[in-house]
Design a protein around this motif. Sequence first.
Motif, mmCIF file in Angstrom:
data_model
loop_
_atom_site.group_PDB
_atom_site.id
_atom_site.type_symbol
_atom_site.label_atom_id
_atom_site.label_comp_id
_atom_site.label_asym_id
_atom_site.label_seq_id
_atom_site.Cartn_x
_atom_site.Cartn_y
_atom_site.Cartn_z
ATOM 1 N N GLU A 59 0.836 -1.144 0.025
ATOM 2 C CA GLU A 59 0.045 0.025 -0.025
ATOM 3 C C GLU A 59 0.916 1.201 -0.136
ATOM 4 O O GLU A 59 0.559 2.352 -0.648
ATOM 5 C CB GLU A 59 -0.981 0.011 1.305
ATOM 6 C CG GLU A 59 -1.981 -1.025 1.112
ATOM 7 C CD GLU A 59 -1.451 -2.505 1.631
ATOM 8 O OE1 GLU A 59 -0.537 -2.403 2.494
ATOM 9 O OE2 GLU A 59 -2.099 -3.496 1.251
ATOM 10 N N GLU A 60 1.964 1.275 0.684
ATOM 11 C CA GLU A 60 2.734 2.409 0.851
ATOM 12 C C GLU A 60 3.547 2.547 -0.540
ATOM 13 O O GLU A 60 3.658 3.680 -0.966
ATOM 14 C CB GLU A 60 3.972 2.087 2.068
ATOM 15 C CG GLU A 60 4.722 3.282 2.223
ATOM 16 C CD GLU A 60 5.620 3.235 3.299
ATOM 17 O OE1 GLU A 60 6.639 4.046 3.468
ATOM 18 O OE2 GLU A 60 5.710 1.926 3.825
ATOM 19 N N PHE A 61 3.805 1.444 -1.234
ATOM 20 C CA PHE A 61 4.315 1.678 -2.546
ATOM 21 C C PHE A 61 3.450 2.015 -3.520
ATOM 22 O O PHE A 61 3.893 2.807 -4.220
ATOM 23 C CB PHE A 61 4.861 0.264 -2.952
ATOM 24 C CG PHE A 61 5.409 0.224 -4.327
ATOM 25 C CD1 PHE A 61 6.896 0.429 -4.404
ATOM 26 C CD2 PHE A 61 4.928 -0.241 -5.443
ATOM 27 C CE1 PHE A 61 7.727 0.420 -5.715
ATOM 28 C CE2 PHE A 61 5.526 -0.412 -6.571
ATOM 29 C CZ PHE A 61 6.717 0.029 -6.752
ATOM 30 N N GLN A 62 2.391 1.624 -3.416
ATOM 31 C CA GLN A 62 1.215 2.284 -4.365
ATOM 32 C C GLN A 62 0.976 3.644 -4.162
ATOM 33 O O GLN A 62 0.595 4.426 -5.012
ATOM 34 C CB GLN A 62 0.024 1.412 -4.172
ATOM 35 C CG GLN A 62 0.251 -0.035 -4.925
ATOM 36 C CD GLN A 62 -1.019 -0.883 -4.527
ATOM 37 O OE1 GLN A 62 -1.813 -0.618 -3.884
ATOM 38 N NE2 GLN A 62 -0.954 -1.959 -5.313
ATOM 39 N N ARG A 63 1.016 4.299 -3.052
ATOM 40 C CA ARG A 63 0.949 5.518 -2.662
ATOM 41 C C ARG A 63 2.041 6.380 -2.948
ATOM 42 O O ARG A 63 1.970 7.833 -3.063
ATOM 43 C CB ARG A 63 0.452 6.031 -1.041
ATOM 44 C CG ARG A 63 -0.833 5.333 -0.854
ATOM 45 C CD ARG A 63 -1.200 5.757 0.664
ATOM 46 N NE ARG A 63 0.052 5.499 1.492
ATOM 47 C CZ ARG A 63 -0.372 4.697 2.615
ATOM 48 N NH1 ARG A 63 -1.477 4.167 2.981
ATOM 49 N NH2 ARG A 63 0.886 4.354 3.300
ATOM 50 N N ALA A 64 3.155 5.879 -2.945
ATOM 51 C CA ALA A 64 4.612 6.591 -3.199
ATOM 52 C C ALA A 64 4.646 7.134 -4.484
ATOM 53 O O ALA A 64 3.841 6.911 -5.492
ATOM 54 C CB ALA A 64 5.544 5.763 -3.228
ATOM 55 N N SER A 65 5.064 8.434 -4.542
ATOM 56 C CA SER A 65 5.517 9.013 -5.782
ATOM 57 C C SER A 65 6.211 8.130 -7.023
ATOM 58 O O SER A 65 6.835 7.215 -6.370
ATOM 59 C CB SER A 65 6.319 10.364 -5.689
ATOM 60 O OG SER A 65 7.573 9.949 -5.226
ATOM 61 N N ALA A 66 6.277 8.590 -7.968
ATOM 62 C CA ALA A 66 6.814 7.777 -9.053
ATOM 63 C C ALA A 66 8.367 7.624 -8.799
ATOM 64 O O ALA A 66 9.154 6.791 -9.312
ATOM 65 C CB ALA A 66 6.609 8.266 -10.521
ATOM 66 N N ASP A 67 8.916 8.871 -8.273
ATOM 67 C CA ASP A 67 10.383 8.615 -7.960
ATOM 68 C C ASP A 67 10.911 8.031 -7.071
ATOM 69 O O ASP A 67 11.764 7.142 -7.147
ATOM 70 C CB ASP A 67 10.970 10.392 -7.555
ATOM 71 C CG ASP A 67 10.653 11.156 -8.759
ATOM 72 O OD1 ASP A 67 11.051 10.880 -9.820
ATOM 73 O OD2 ASP A 67 10.502 12.406 -8.460
ATOM 74 N N ARG A 68 10.104 7.773 -5.905
ATOM 75 C CA ARG A 68 10.280 7.166 -4.802
ATOM 76 C C ARG A 68 10.144 5.209 -5.444
ATOM 77 O O ARG A 68 10.972 4.654 -4.818
ATOM 78 C CB ARG A 68 9.074 7.120 -3.881
ATOM 79 C CG ARG A 68 9.505 6.533 -2.371
ATOM 80 C CD ARG A 68 9.189 7.268 -1.142
ATOM 81 N NE ARG A 68 9.126 6.743 -0.121
ATOM 82 C CZ ARG A 68 10.096 6.586 0.893
ATOM 83 N NH1 ARG A 68 11.073 7.591 0.558
ATOM 84 N NH2 ARG A 68 10.206 5.881 1.814
ATOM 85 N N GLN A 69 9.100 5.173 -6.140
ATOM 86 C CA GLN A 69 8.882 3.778 -6.762
ATOM 87 C C GLN A 69 10.065 3.365 -7.289
ATOM 88 O O GLN A 69 10.537 2.228 -7.326
ATOM 89 C CB GLN A 69 7.530 3.733 -7.509
ATOM 90 C CG GLN A 69 6.291 3.879 -6.565
ATOM 91 C CD GLN A 69 4.810 3.853 -7.486
ATOM 92 O OE1 GLN A 69 5.224 3.944 -8.843
ATOM 93 N NE2 GLN A 69 3.959 3.801 -6.854
ATOM 94 N N MET A 70 10.517 4.270 -8.299
ATOM 95 C CA MET A 70 11.826 4.140 -9.373
ATOM 96 C C MET A 70 13.052 3.782 -8.365
ATOM 97 O O MET A 70 13.642 3.003 -8.600
ATOM 98 C CB MET A 70 12.197 5.221 -10.017
ATOM 99 C CG MET A 70 13.282 4.901 -11.080
ATOM 100 S SD MET A 70 12.728 3.585 -12.264
ATOM 101 C CE MET A 70 13.476 4.424 -13.516
ATOM 102 N N ALA A 71 13.141 4.466 -7.464
ATOM 103 C CA ALA A 71 14.206 4.639 -6.511
ATOM 104 C C ALA A 71 14.341 3.061 -5.692
ATOM 105 O O ALA A 71 15.285 2.267 -5.426
ATOM 106 C CB ALA A 71 14.248 5.466 -5.581
ATOM 107 N N VAL A 72 13.162 2.656 -5.171
ATOM 108 C CA VAL A 72 12.826 1.429 -4.573
ATOM 109 C C VAL A 72 12.995 0.174 -5.608
ATOM 110 O O VAL A 72 14.089 -0.828 -5.454
ATOM 111 C CB VAL A 72 11.420 1.169 -3.940
ATOM 112 C CG1 VAL A 72 11.460 -0.463 -3.525
ATOM 113 C CG2 VAL A 72 11.565 2.117 -3.018
ATOM 114 N N ALA A 73 12.735 0.490 -6.956
ATOM 115 C CA ALA A 73 13.095 -0.566 -7.825
ATOM 116 C C ALA A 73 14.180 -0.575 -8.073
ATOM 117 O O ALA A 73 14.988 -1.754 -8.354
ATOM 118 C CB ALA A 73 12.083 -0.476 -8.944
#
Length: 193
Positions: free
Chosen positions: A99-113
């Motif tokens: 859920e936190e991943f889905q709410r995160a910004s695109a930059d943050r999702q890209m950083a995690v990936a």
Amino acid sequence: MESLIVPNFCSLQPAARMTNYRGKIICFSIIIIDIAAGILGLKAEIAEHKGTNLSIFLFECKAPMRQAYKLGLAAAVLLVLAHAVANLLGGCTCICSREEFQRASADRQMAVATLSLSWLVLAAGFTLLMIGAVSNSQSRASCILPHPHFLATGGSVCFVHGLFGMAYYVSAAAASLEEEQNHRRDESLGVRV
């Protein structure tokens, strides 16, 4: 006549300009360290093949090459150094739930990936380089089944790691900047965080 759009660096705040230069230097450093690691891995493979090899049926007998051991070990150390630079200077980017991943910004999702992928590439590259280096650390010749080119493959993986390490740093820095701007905006609007 169309006018060219030229960025006005004078309009940037001094801290933003410094961050821009700092980011370029860090990205350049990550890439250079990974390229050096990759080149050392490839040179270690070349040094390994300069040794005496003898093929008997399915087995390959070879004398260990001290130079290949040193170059493979140096490549592994540089790979870890590049990873450390990207992770330490990129900051901590963690997301604990879907859920936190889905709410995160695109930059943050890209950083995690890219962080996850850089860890996987690090594990693969480091393992390959160490297997290749250790096989050349023995003091006497050994006869084994022919193995794939661990040092060359590990060196090639270093180049891929450079891309993921740089992508992680850029996306983590962008996510951090975005969060900082959102925090300032919330403070200016009087929203409690």
